[in-house]
Scaffold this active site. Structure first.
Site, mmCIF file in Angstrom:
data_model
loop_
_atom_site.group_PDB
_atom_site.id
_atom_site.type_symbol
_atom_site.label_atom_id
_atom_site.label_comp_id
_atom_site.label_asym_id
_atom_site.label_seq_id
_atom_site.Cartn_x
_atom_site.Cartn_y
_atom_site.Cartn_z
ATOM 1 N N TYR A 47 43.999 36.637 35.644
ATOM 2 C CA TYR A 47 45.249 35.931 35.953
ATOM 3 C C TYR A 47 44.929 34.546 36.528
ATOM 4 O O TYR A 47 45.422 33.520 36.039
ATOM 5 C CB TYR A 47 46.080 36.740 36.960
ATOM 6 C CG TYR A 47 47.050 35.884 37.730
ATOM 7 C CD1 TYR A 47 46.761 35.484 39.032
ATOM 8 C CD2 TYR A 47 48.223 35.434 37.135
ATOM 9 C CE1 TYR A 47 47.628 34.655 39.730
ATOM 10 C CE2 TYR A 47 49.095 34.618 37.819
ATOM 11 C CZ TYR A 47 48.787 34.222 39.121
ATOM 12 O OH TYR A 47 49.650 33.406 39.799
ATOM 13 N N LYS A 98 45.425 30.456 35.101
ATOM 14 C CA LYS A 98 46.067 29.358 35.836
ATOM 15 C C LYS A 98 45.127 28.151 35.901
ATOM 16 O O LYS A 98 45.532 27.007 35.674
ATOM 17 C CB LYS A 98 46.439 29.811 37.255
ATOM 18 C CG LYS A 98 47.578 30.831 37.314
ATOM 19 C CD LYS A 98 48.886 30.257 36.812
ATOM 20 C CE LYS A 98 50.054 31.219 36.985
ATOM 21 N NZ LYS A 98 51.333 30.660 36.521
ATOM 22 N N SER A 131 48.587 28.534 41.195
ATOM 23 C CA SER A 131 48.422 29.500 42.280
ATOM 24 C C SER A 131 47.168 29.195 43.088
ATOM 25 O O SER A 131 46.170 28.719 42.542
ATOM 26 C CB SER A 131 48.300 30.913 41.698
ATOM 27 O OG SER A 131 47.868 31.824 42.680
HETATM 28 C C1 WQD Z 1 48.431 39.817 51.021
HETATM 29 C C2 WQD Z 1 47.625 40.518 52.108
HETATM 30 C C3 WQD Z 1 46.282 42.341 51.301
HETATM 31 C C4 WQD Z 1 49.604 44.894 50.115
HETATM 32 C C5 WQD Z 1 48.193 37.602 45.469
HETATM 33 C C6 WQD Z 1 47.668 36.838 44.314
HETATM 34 C C7 WQD Z 1 48.112 35.413 44.392
HETATM 35 C C8 WQD Z 1 49.597 35.321 44.566
HETATM 36 C C9 WQD Z 1 50.058 36.166 45.747
HETATM 37 C C10 WQD Z 1 50.567 34.846 42.403
HETATM 38 C C11 WQD Z 1 46.224 40.863 51.635
HETATM 39 C C12 WQD Z 1 47.362 42.838 52.249
HETATM 40 C C13 WQD Z 1 48.874 43.824 50.605
HETATM 41 C C14 WQD Z 1 49.538 46.143 50.766
HETATM 42 C C15 WQD Z 1 48.041 45.195 52.388
HETATM 43 N N1 WQD Z 1 50.262 35.734 43.407
HETATM 44 N N2 WQD Z 1 48.114 43.981 51.728
HETATM 45 N N3 WQD Z 1 48.763 46.248 51.892
HETATM 46 O O1 WQD Z 1 46.420 39.206 47.391
HETATM 47 O O2 WQD Z 1 46.976 37.354 49.079
HETATM 48 O O3 WQD Z 1 47.668 37.111 46.694
HETATM 49 O O4 WQD Z 1 49.597 37.484 45.485
HETATM 50 O O5 WQD Z 1 50.328 33.677 42.392
HETATM 51 O O6 WQD Z 1 47.744 34.802 43.191
HETATM 52 O O7 WQD Z 1 46.273 36.852 44.385
HETATM 53 O O8 WQD Z 1 48.814 38.760 48.130
HETATM 54 O O9 WQD Z 1 50.616 40.173 49.004
HETATM 55 O O10 WQD Z 1 48.856 41.236 47.502
HETATM 56 O O11 WQD Z 1 48.263 40.573 49.824
HETATM 57 O O12 WQD Z 1 47.340 45.321 53.412
HETATM 58 O O13 WQD Z 1 50.167 47.162 50.371
HETATM 59 O O14 WQD Z 1 48.250 41.771 52.406
HETATM 60 O O15 WQD Z 1 45.043 42.993 51.577
HETATM 61 O O16 WQD Z 1 45.353 40.679 52.728
HETATM 62 P P1 WQD Z 1 47.350 38.153 47.880
HETATM 63 P P2 WQD Z 1 49.190 40.255 48.558
#
Ligand code: WQD
Length: 326
Positions: free
Chosen positions: A140, A144, A116
């Protein structure tokens, strides 16, 4: 010969198992079904079991003549990992070590690992390339990074590996009959879909005061089917003698939360109720991939754009509002 796909009843695993099967490759899935679904992989051999169970893994390797592995099986909830570190280290790291030990006992030496971009933590620059320091910020992500380092050390015992560092996986199979289980994730795209289909009232945008063009966070959303293709290319790379490596899997294109909302409203023709909420701890402002290395070594590039990600996710949730049957 057969590819063993651990966690192949999960989101990215099932899309990869289906792609390989449609390409005529022999596949067998090992999954506990703790978070995966049998219905996600219809017609594909499934053994319900754990990667740490050497008897089961050994039996699968012998019975199916396994010659390579794609290892998806892991717990992957960032928040959960911070409150249950033992469970994450035991399942993800100890489980991977036990898996590799059994594979080596059965002369299986080609290994594709589901890593990841979270291993980078908050990168200093964007786009991120593989020279960036690994600074995992969650248990997590640390698991990885630890498994990547363990796999790199396994060159000494003849196991060659490709660690694929996914950026933000999203979207669903073009058929509309495979997709992400929105009950098990708080990621942006499934949360957007929950709002559209009434499973949630409004989207909280976690901050719009970041140093980005529109103030909301920027990420690299990569279609799950493009991700599946990257695994096939990694398998073929190892099969033709490729040496161990780790590489990013991303489009190289940054998309902000607000841009994703605009795209969602354009694709669906519907307004997406949302409001600005406080920042979420640990969120970097901007993270997107430099995909130069994977393009050069594996010949992979993303072929689907954000519009196709949203369109395919919407189609999946529209046709299967309750996801897969349990
Ligand atoms: C994306 C953007 C949030 C939800 C994580 C893990 C990574 C991978 C993917 C496994 C961010 C914003 C989100 C919401 C929002 N997983 N957001 N409201 O955090 O980039 O990555 O998931 O491998 O390892 O770290 O993904 O989809 O949670 O967030 O504003 O209800 O959307 O702040 O900027 P992230 P995400």
């Amino acid at each position: 010969m057969t590819v063993l796909i651990t966690g192949g009843a999960g989101y990215i695993g099932s899309h990869t198992a289906r792609l390989l099967t449609e390409m005529g490759r022999k596949v067998v899935v090992l999954d506990t079904l703790e978070r995966g679904y049998r219905d996600a992989i219809p017609g594909i051999d499934l053994v319900v079991g754990d990667i740490a169970d050497s008897r089961t893994v050994g039996k699968v390797c012998r019975k199916h003549h396994v010659d390579s592995v794609i290892h998806f099986a892991a717990y992957k909830a960032v928040g959960e990992s911070m409150i249950e570190p033992l469970r994450y280290y035991k399942n993800n790291v100890a489980g991977s070590i036990a898996l590799v030990e059994t594979l080596l006992e059965h002369d299986v030496s080609r290994f594709v690992f589901s890593s990841s971009a979270a291993v980078y933590g908050t990168p200093d620059i964007a786009p991120v390339n593989e020279d960036a320091p690994l600074r995992p910020q969650s248990v997590y992500a640390q698991t990885k990074a630890d498994i990547e380092r363990f796999l790199a050390s396994c060159d000494a015992v003849g196991l060659r590996s490709v660690s694929l560092r996914y950026f933000n996986a999203a979207g669903a199979h073009d058929s509309g009959d495979m997709g992400e289980d929105w009950t098990a994730t708080a990621n942006l795209v499934p949360v957007v879909m929950k709002v559209l289909f009434g499973a949630s009232t409004s989207l909280d945008v976690f901050g719009d005061d970041y140093p980005t063009p529109d103030g909301s966070c920027v990420r690299d959303y990569v279609h799950v089917s493009d991700l599946a293709d990257a695994h096939v290319k990694a398998l073929d790379y190892l099969a033709t003698g490729g040496t161990s490596m780790a590489c990013n899997v991303g489009t190289g294109q940054g998309t902000s939360v607000k841009q994703l909302i605009t795209m969602t409203e354009s694709v669906t023709g519907r307004s997406l109720p949302h409001k600005i909420a406080p920042r979420r701890a640990g969120d970097p402002a901007t993270v997107f991939a430099d995909p130069t290395l994977i393009r050069a070594i594996l010949g992979w590039r993303a072929t689907r754009d954000l519009r196709e990600i949203i369109t395919s996710a919407y189609r999946w949730h529209d046709r299967h509002p309750d996801g897969y049957a349990r």
